[in-house]
Design an enzyme around this catalytic site. Sequence first.
Site, PDB file in Angstrom:
ATOM      1  NE  ARG B 233      -4.389  -1.222   0.397  1.00  0.00           N
ATOM      2  CZ  ARG B 233      -4.808  -2.036  -0.576  1.00  0.00           C
ATOM      3  NH1 ARG B 233      -4.092  -2.169  -1.680  1.00  0.00           N
ATOM      4  NH2 ARG B 233      -5.931  -2.702  -0.448  1.00  0.00           N
ATOM      5  CG  HIS B 281      -3.301  -0.232  -7.204  1.00  0.00           C
ATOM      6  ND1 HIS B 281      -3.749   0.348  -6.046  1.00  0.00           N
ATOM      7  CD2 HIS B 281      -3.280  -1.577  -6.955  1.00  0.00           C
ATOM      8  CE1 HIS B 281      -3.997  -0.589  -5.135  1.00  0.00           C
ATOM      9  NE2 HIS B 281      -3.712  -1.757  -5.657  1.00  0.00           N
TER      10      HIS B 281
END
Lengths: 318, 318
Positions: B233, B281
């Site tokens: 993350r 991502h």
Amino acid sequence: MSILFLADLAAEELGIWTQALRASLPDDDILAWTGDAACAPAAKVQAGVTVAIVANPPPGRLARLPGLRLVQSAWAGVDALLADPALPAVPLARLVDPQLAADMAEAVLGHVLALHRQMPAYRAQQARGVWQPLAQPRMAERRVGVLGMGEMGQASAALLAQVGFDVVGWSRRPREPLPGVAMASGADGLDHVLGTAQILVNLLPLTPQTQGLLGAGAFARMPRGAGLVNAGRGGHVVVPDLIAALDAGQIGHAVLDVFTVEPLPASDPLWRRDDVTITPHVAAPTDPRSAARAIAANISRWRAGEALVGLVDRGTGY
Amino acid sequence: MSILFLADLAAEELGIWTQALRASLPDDDILAWTGDAACAPAAKVQAGVTVAIVANPPPGRLARLPGLRLVQSAWAGVDALLADPALPAVPLARLVDPQLAADMAEAVLGHVLALHRQMPAYRAQQARGVWQPLAQPRMAERRVGVLGMGEMGQASAALLAQVGFDVVGWSRRPREPLPGVAMASGADGLDHVLGTAQILVNLLPLTPQTQGLLGAGAFARMPRGAGLVNAGRGGHVVVPDLIAALDAGQIGHAVLDVFTVEPLPASDPLWRRDDVTITPHVAAPTDPRSAARAIAANISRWRAGEALVGLVDRGTGY
């Protein structure tokens, strides 16, 4: 036995090689020579040489060794050696080193994954500050063709298959199957590989038959936007055809590790293309330590009258 | 059973997901809602919902479902969900999908190989037209540390070890060994991994304990010039500390797939760094087809009174 290491290498590299060869052939007399005429061994010494281990030997030098009975190349590719018209008609062995094959497989896997994961496209987006996910097939959905099923081609195809790619290997003549690798051969097999491989890896030996194989005809048969990894020889690729195929988007990206002139001149326009990755002939450099062990083992085989590993067929050129 | 798919997704993606969920849960009543107040289901319908499958649900929405007994995340990471103070106190399961773990392993292998093979350095040389072979260790000589030994960390570490890297995996608590992977845990284990990994891969869950873990302190403990791959993350990395470590050469190159704000704003200076690779991502996007199957299997387990896969411990945050 008197063994001549005839190698046009810089002093430091020549020293590393000579030390490795002496360590692997402790009972032999290893003489190192760069081929420089100014420091040629005495004629009597040259006359005593039975085996020559060669790395970029200057053309003509081997012809001056009257007692020569075996030439062992320190490189895997012998195309430059065979181009010497004065190459003596004694058995010639190319380097077969499992470490070299493993090193090549590692380099090939890295470049194939970079193309598979669309790293060049993401890099282009990054340069423009663009956040845009791209559709991404999985490895099992990506057909990788490997041209050349010699030691390096086999090791590369096996590793690509092991991690999950859909791999097809091509060789001129039919070969034994490899686990997880579809095998193709001959002209029809080549059409099949070129027609289906989204990423094509070239590991062929350079011979009169393979020279210029990767030209306009081959590129036109490949799937649009295919990736190319050339770790064979520069002479396999027709560079103007490659540039045209890149400009047309027929080839999406090319990774080139080898060139007809090395180092690639700084003025070469290939350097400045975003759709070309250039590496300076580093995919699988020969490691003097493992190569010296493989060469010593081959010379022992030859002395015992056993078959040489990597004996070159002068008809096929490898 | 009445199941609400509460997902802040674009219409097309919402449709793909809803179709996949209906295909995997054919006997249930699947209602899709983006959370948009203007098109909220009737109060009576909301009252009948027993299970919520969620993807980026707007905060507070789950609290309005009085009959809710299970929340199943469509994503593997639940840090954003846990940040909702109104999250109901019912069992919460994160997505555990073997396909997702395999996809992550593929992405991690690609980025680790790119760093291992020094592709950024060769790219920098190419930009300057420089032909310069660099010393290249083999995979077996390259220590790769993987932080996080959940499903994705395990799959990544196993694949890296399978191809030949020297892999050490780290988890907060001791874990069962994985073939070919050295295991480390706790604070001492983390010191060991940070101190020896030339390439560090982060796949930790984001929790109050791991937030900002990759900051100045961690970078200073790593071998000089180490590579970093962050596919966990954005909140794991302290970006100003990373920039300082890159500027100082302490970190050689960083591959960043995740950011605290996504999409990463076009104005962010990270985009323009040659020593940072940015991907949007995409390391392991959830695949609605395989995820719907995994979610349906988990809901079946729950209905049968069996243990949920991926049940989140709210104390540890994963």
